[in-house]
Design a protein around this motif. Structure first.
Motif, short mmCIF file in Angstrom:
data_model
loop_
_atom_site.label_atom_id
_atom_site.label_comp_id
_atom_site.label_asym_id
_atom_site.label_seq_id
_atom_site.Cartn_x
_atom_site.Cartn_y
_atom_site.Cartn_z
N ILE A 175 9.13 1.23 7.03
CA ILE A 175 7.88 1.23 6.26
C ILE A 175 7.78 2.44 5.35
N ALA A 176 8.72 3.40 5.48
CA ALA A 176 8.66 4.61 4.65
C ALA A 176 8.77 4.27 3.17
N GLY A 177 9.53 3.21 2.84
CA GLY A 177 9.78 2.86 1.45
C GLY A 177 8.94 1.73 0.90
N GLY A 178 7.90 1.31 1.63
CA GLY A 178 7.04 0.25 1.14
C GLY A 178 7.00 -0.94 2.09
N VAL A 179 5.97 -1.76 1.94
CA VAL A 179 5.79 -2.91 2.83
C VAL A 179 5.34 -4.15 2.06
N TYR A 180 5.59 -5.29 2.67
CA TYR A 180 5.02 -6.56 2.21
C TYR A 180 3.92 -6.94 3.19
N LEU A 181 2.77 -7.29 2.67
CA LEU A 181 1.69 -7.82 3.50
C LEU A 181 1.76 -9.34 3.39
N GLU A 182 2.15 -9.98 4.49
CA GLU A 182 2.34 -11.42 4.50
C GLU A 182 1.06 -12.10 4.99
N PHE A 183 0.51 -12.99 4.17
CA PHE A 183 -0.72 -13.69 4.51
C PHE A 183 -0.50 -15.17 4.77
N GLU A 185 1.16 -19.10 3.61
CA GLU A 185 0.99 -20.02 2.48
C GLU A 185 1.56 -19.43 1.19
N GLY A 186 2.61 -18.64 1.34
CA GLY A 186 3.27 -18.06 0.18
C GLY A 186 2.55 -16.88 -0.44
N GLN A 187 1.46 -16.44 0.15
CA GLN A 187 0.71 -15.30 -0.38
C GLN A 187 1.25 -14.01 0.22
N ARG A 188 1.62 -13.11 -0.65
CA ARG A 188 2.24 -11.86 -0.22
C ARG A 188 1.86 -10.75 -1.18
N LEU A 189 1.58 -9.57 -0.65
CA LEU A 189 1.21 -8.42 -1.46
C LEU A 189 2.20 -7.29 -1.20
N ARG A 190 2.77 -6.78 -2.26
CA ARG A 190 3.74 -5.68 -2.15
C ARG A 190 3.02 -4.35 -2.38
N VAL A 191 3.21 -3.41 -1.46
CA VAL A 191 2.60 -2.09 -1.56
C VAL A 191 3.69 -1.04 -1.41
N VAL A 192 3.74 -0.10 -2.35
CA VAL A 192 4.79 0.92 -2.34
C VAL A 192 4.19 2.29 -2.07
N PRO A 193 4.97 3.21 -1.50
CA PRO A 193 4.45 4.53 -1.15
C PRO A 193 4.23 5.45 -2.33
N ARG A 194 4.53 5.01 -3.54
CA ARG A 194 4.22 5.82 -4.71
C ARG A 194 2.74 5.69 -5.09
N MET A 195 2.03 4.81 -4.41
CA MET A 195 0.61 4.62 -4.69
C MET A 195 -0.21 5.49 -3.75
N SER A 196 -1.24 6.11 -4.28
CA SER A 196 -2.12 6.93 -3.47
C SER A 196 -2.77 6.10 -2.37
N GLY A 197 -3.00 6.74 -1.22
CA GLY A 197 -3.64 6.02 -0.12
C GLY A 197 -2.73 5.12 0.67
#
Length: 229
Positions: A175-183, A185-197
């Motif tokens: 998870i140090a390099g980013g994660v996928y949030l799997e919801f 039905e094909g819905q997925r959100l990519r979040v990277v550690p270069r983003m604040s918070g």
């Protein structure tokens, strides 16, 4: 090869014997510039690496927005890319300008060399990457504990309830390099550690996930140690 090295050494030796003072001064300036160059390059590489994981130690901005019910306001945390826009503009100016210069000079020759073509292609490639970085710098991820929302240029606004979250999956190995949030039905959100918070979001998601909570604690402490070093 050895003959060429020996020839260069003899040339330097002859220059020193001819004028030791001038030769020493030129060598001192040259070595100083080389040292400065590698120091600046090393600092830039180290800074870039730290910024890629800055979201572990940089908190998201707090804001308020209208409640989904239309009644009242609610507090939210707004994540955004950290210091990406200046880098993107610099790369666009440097590589894009270099590509334009080569195209207007070297490629106008009767028989341009492959090096000139290579320089233009590389410059165009990095310019495209810089444009993507500029677009990405306007991305915002907003979460309030109940929903998570993505706002981005040229992409549809995405709002997902955290109650439907099925899995938090690392983009790479951890998870140090980013994660996928799997919801589902094909819905997925990519979040990277270069983003604040970034860490704040993971801590929120880890409340009901002991395994994720342990990983967030381990990597969060490690990132803090690296940042303090």
């Amino acid at each position: 090869m050895f003959e060429a090295i020996a020839q260069k050494f003899m040339t330097l030796l002859a220059a020193f014997q001819s004028s030791p003072g001038v030769f020493s001064a030129i060598m001192a300036v040259g070595l100083g510039l080389i040292w400065l160059k590698y120091r600046l390059v090393g600092r830039a590489i180290r800074s870039s690496h730290e910024q890629n994981y800055a979201g572990w130690n940089t908190e998201a901005k707090r804001a308020t927005q209208a409640h989904p019910t239309g009644v009242g306001q609610q507090d939210v945390l707004v994540m955004k890319p950290i210091r990406l826009l200046p880098i993107a503009f610099f790369c666009l100016l440097f590589f894009g300008g270099g590509a334009v210069f080569m195209a207007l000079t070297e490629l106008q020759q009767p028989e341009p060399s492959w090096k000139a073509w290579f320089s233009v292609v590389v410059g165009i490639g990095f310019s495209i990457l810089s444009l993507w970085m500029i677009v990405f710098s306007f991305t915002r991820i907003i979460f309030n504990g109940e929903t998570i929302e993505r706002q981005a240029l040229f992409r549809k606004r995405l709002v997902l309830p955290l109650s439907r979250l099925q899995e938090v999956r690392p983009i790479n190995k951890t998870i140090a390099g980013g994660v996928y949030l799997e919801f589902g039905e094909g819905q997925r959100l990519r979040v990277v550690p270069r983003m604040s918070g970034y860490r704040q979001l993971l801590e929120l998601l880890a409340r009901d996930d002991p395994k994720l909570r342990l990983m967030v604690q381990l990597f969060g402490n490690r990132m803090q140690e690296v940042n303090d070093a």
